[in-house]
Design an enzyme around this catalytic site. Structure first.
Site, PDB file in Angstrom:
ATOM      1  N   ASP A 135       0.334   5.093   2.012  1.00 51.54           N
ATOM      2  CA  ASP A 135      -0.524   5.283   2.990  1.00 51.54           C
ATOM      3  C   ASP A 135      -1.570   6.313   2.714  1.00 51.54           C
ATOM      4  O   ASP A 135      -1.460   7.343   1.947  1.00 51.54           O
ATOM      5  CB  ASP A 135       0.662   5.989   4.117  1.00 51.54           C
ATOM      6  CG  ASP A 135       1.466   4.969   4.796  1.00 51.54           C
ATOM      7  OD1 ASP A 135       0.992   3.732   4.700  1.00 51.54           O
ATOM      8  OD2 ASP A 135       2.246   5.232   5.387  1.00 51.54           O
ATOM      9  N   ARG A 183       4.674   5.943  14.258  1.00 56.25           N
ATOM     10  CA  ARG A 183       4.730   6.658  12.913  1.00 56.25           C
ATOM     11  C   ARG A 183       4.240   7.881  13.223  1.00 56.25           C
ATOM     12  O   ARG A 183       3.303   8.602  13.895  1.00 56.25           O
ATOM     13  CB  ARG A 183       3.713   5.961  11.965  1.00 56.25           C
ATOM     14  CG  ARG A 183       3.741   6.450  10.569  1.00 56.25           C
ATOM     15  CD  ARG A 183       3.005   5.788   9.590  1.00 56.25           C
ATOM     16  NE  ARG A 183       1.736   6.305   9.743  1.00 56.25           N
ATOM     17  CZ  ARG A 183       0.628   5.862   8.897  1.00 56.25           C
ATOM     18  NH1 ARG A 183       0.795   4.904   8.360  1.00 56.25           N
ATOM     19  NH2 ARG A 183      -0.286   6.523   8.792  1.00 56.25           N
ATOM     20  N   HIS A 207       0.818  -1.278   0.139  1.00 58.79           N
ATOM     21  CA  HIS A 207       0.071   0.006   0.021  1.00 58.79           C
ATOM     22  C   HIS A 207       1.005   1.287   0.105  1.00 58.79           C
ATOM     23  O   HIS A 207       2.113   1.228   0.386  1.00 58.79           O
ATOM     24  CB  HIS A 207      -1.024  -0.045   1.143  1.00 58.79           C
ATOM     25  CG  HIS A 207      -0.191  -0.217   2.681  1.00 58.79           C
ATOM     26  ND1 HIS A 207       0.483  -1.095   3.065  1.00 58.79           N
ATOM     27  CD2 HIS A 207       0.071   1.085   3.220  1.00 58.79           C
ATOM     28  CE1 HIS A 207       1.063  -0.777   4.176  1.00 58.79           C
ATOM     29  NE2 HIS A 207       0.770   0.566   4.268  1.00 58.79           N
ATOM     30  N   HIS A 242       4.770   0.291   0.454  1.00 62.44           N
ATOM     31  CA  HIS A 242       5.457  -0.553   1.222  1.00 62.44           C
ATOM     32  C   HIS A 242       4.625  -1.690   1.822  1.00 62.44           C
ATOM     33  O   HIS A 242       3.552  -1.540   1.740  1.00 62.44           O
ATOM     34  CB  HIS A 242       6.077   0.398   2.656  1.00 62.44           C
ATOM     35  CG  HIS A 242       4.937   0.984   3.152  1.00 62.44           C
ATOM     36  ND1 HIS A 242       4.492   2.190   2.802  1.00 62.44           N
ATOM     37  CD2 HIS A 242       4.275   0.968   4.535  1.00 62.44           C
ATOM     38  CE1 HIS A 242       3.626   2.738   3.467  1.00 62.44           C
ATOM     39  NE2 HIS A 242       3.451   1.874   4.702  1.00 62.44           N
TER      40      HIS A 242
HETATM   41  O1  LIG Z   1       4.968  -1.701  10.512  1.00 64.15           O
HETATM   42  C1  LIG Z   1       5.730  -1.335   9.434  1.00 64.15           C
HETATM   43  O2  LIG Z   1       7.205  -1.710   9.230  1.00 64.15           O
HETATM   44  C2  LIG Z   1       5.219  -0.340   8.488  1.00 64.15           C
HETATM   45  C3  LIG Z   1       3.652  -0.082   8.862  1.00 64.15           C
HETATM   46  C4  LIG Z   1       3.116   0.649   7.969  1.00 64.15           C
HETATM   47  O3  LIG Z   1       2.488   0.206   6.974  1.00 64.15           O
HETATM   48  C5  LIG Z   1       2.972   2.220   8.051  1.00 64.15           C
HETATM   49  O4  LIG Z   1       3.703   2.331   9.154  1.00 64.15           O
HETATM   50  O5  LIG Z   1       2.445   2.758   7.491  1.00 64.15           O
HETATM   51 FE   LIG Z   2       1.779   1.979   5.788  1.00 68.98          FE
END
Ligand SMILES: O=C(O)CCC(=O)C(=O)O
Ligand SMILES: [Fe+2]
Length: 300
Positions: free
Chosen positions: A101, A269, A99, A254
């Site tokens: 984000d 995040r 995806h 990602h």
């Molecule tokens: O947990 C992760 O490594 C990435 C998760 C994710 O998709 C994000 O933080 O947007």
């Molecule tokens: Fe993500």
């Protein structure tokens, strides 16, 4: 004056580690500009074993623009509205799908900065893909086809797994995730606002290509997506606690690998607000459903 960062590319087409920089220190504008340039060039940049806490992470992220709240529908970390706490080992949260984000809103994030809080001894890597080289890999005919396409993105997309196979915690998570439904029309080929590069702008929240039937749309998205996820267009990061990854959400997808069954894995995040995507012929993305103004800072 300019500064030279110690940049070590991690893979041939995407990703670089930046060494010798302390993100919790006072970074001047030259350092921030150099980091931003590296971000746009390498699409995801990594900083090993930083000693950032959530406040330091927010402070660093603010140097790159205004921040969003944690997420349009998911709750933030207690007392820090900017921080999305992804505690995979203990909750039903999963990001093991390709995806970009939050593409279901009309101004998807510029990028996100992710900090590793707790990492399993093995597994739990994250993969990023370069959507610009994916576009460049398309044969000319497919580029021409993609150039004219628009797609509806939504957070209320169909899950591949039938609802009946979902456990209670996962069902509850999806209920929160879709508590407000958003829909936005985006160009399938997006012009990057800083580099001018063209990239495929699809990912996990695409529901339907405009003016195509569901089956045509699914087949076409699958075809385009297969270029994004070609191993040549990806980089994989093996996390250590304290690592920081910063990706350009305008030029990447990602996938957080879930291969550590039930063990703790926790990352946090912080997200930098982005602008409205623009197509090759200068048309902007359009919100169809849902008001994202509580998530996004005021548009300028
Ligand atoms: O947990 C992760 O490594 C990435 C998760 C994710 O998709 C994000 O933080 O947007
Ligand atoms: Fe993500």
């Amino acid at each position: 004056m300019s500064i030279n960062l110690d940049i070590r590319p991690t893979a041939g087409r995407i990703g670089a580690e930046i060494k010798g920089i302390n993100l919790s220190g006072d970074l001047d504008d030259f350092a921030i500009n150099a980091i931003r340039k590296a971000l746009v060039k390498y699409k995801v940049i990594f900083f090993r074993q930083q000693n950032l806490d959530a406040d330091g992470q927010i402070r660093f992220a603010r140097r790159f623009g205004e921040l969003t709240t944690a997420h349009p529908t998911l709750p933030p970390l207690v007392e820090r509205p900017e921080v999305l706490d992804l505690d995979y080992g203990r909750t039903a949260t999963r990001s093991n799908e390709w995806h970009t984000d939050v593409t279901f809103v009309d101004r998807p994030p510029l990028g996100s900065i992710l900090r590793a809080v707790e990492i399993p001894p093995v597994g739990g890597d994250t993969i990023w893909a370069n959507t610009v080289t994916a576009y460049q890999d398309l044969p000319a005919h497919l580029q021409t086809l993609a150039n004219g396409l628009w797609a509806v993105h939504t957070n209320a997309y169909d899950y591949v797994k039938p609802a009946v196979t979902l456990n209670e915690a996962t069902k509850a998570y999806h209920q929160v995730f879709t508590s407000t439904v958003y829909e936005t029309l985006h160009p399938v080929v997006r012009v990057h606002p800083e580099s001018g590069e063209r990239g495929l702008f699809i990912g996990g929240f695409v529901r339907q290509i405009r003016d195509l039937s569901t089956s045509e749309s699914t087949a076409l998205v699958q075809l385009l997506q297969s270029y994004v996820t070609r191993p040549e267009n990806t980089v994989r990061w093996r996390w250590q606690v304290g690592d920081v990854a910063f990706w350009d959400n305008r030029a990447t997808q990602h996938y957080a690998i879930y291969d550590y069954d039930g063990q703790p894995r926790r990352v946090q995040r912080v997200t930098i607000a982005g602008d409205r995507p623009i197509s090759i012929d200068g048309k902007f993305s359009q919100a169809i459903k849902g008001d994202a103004s509580a998530y996004l800072p005021q548009a300028v």
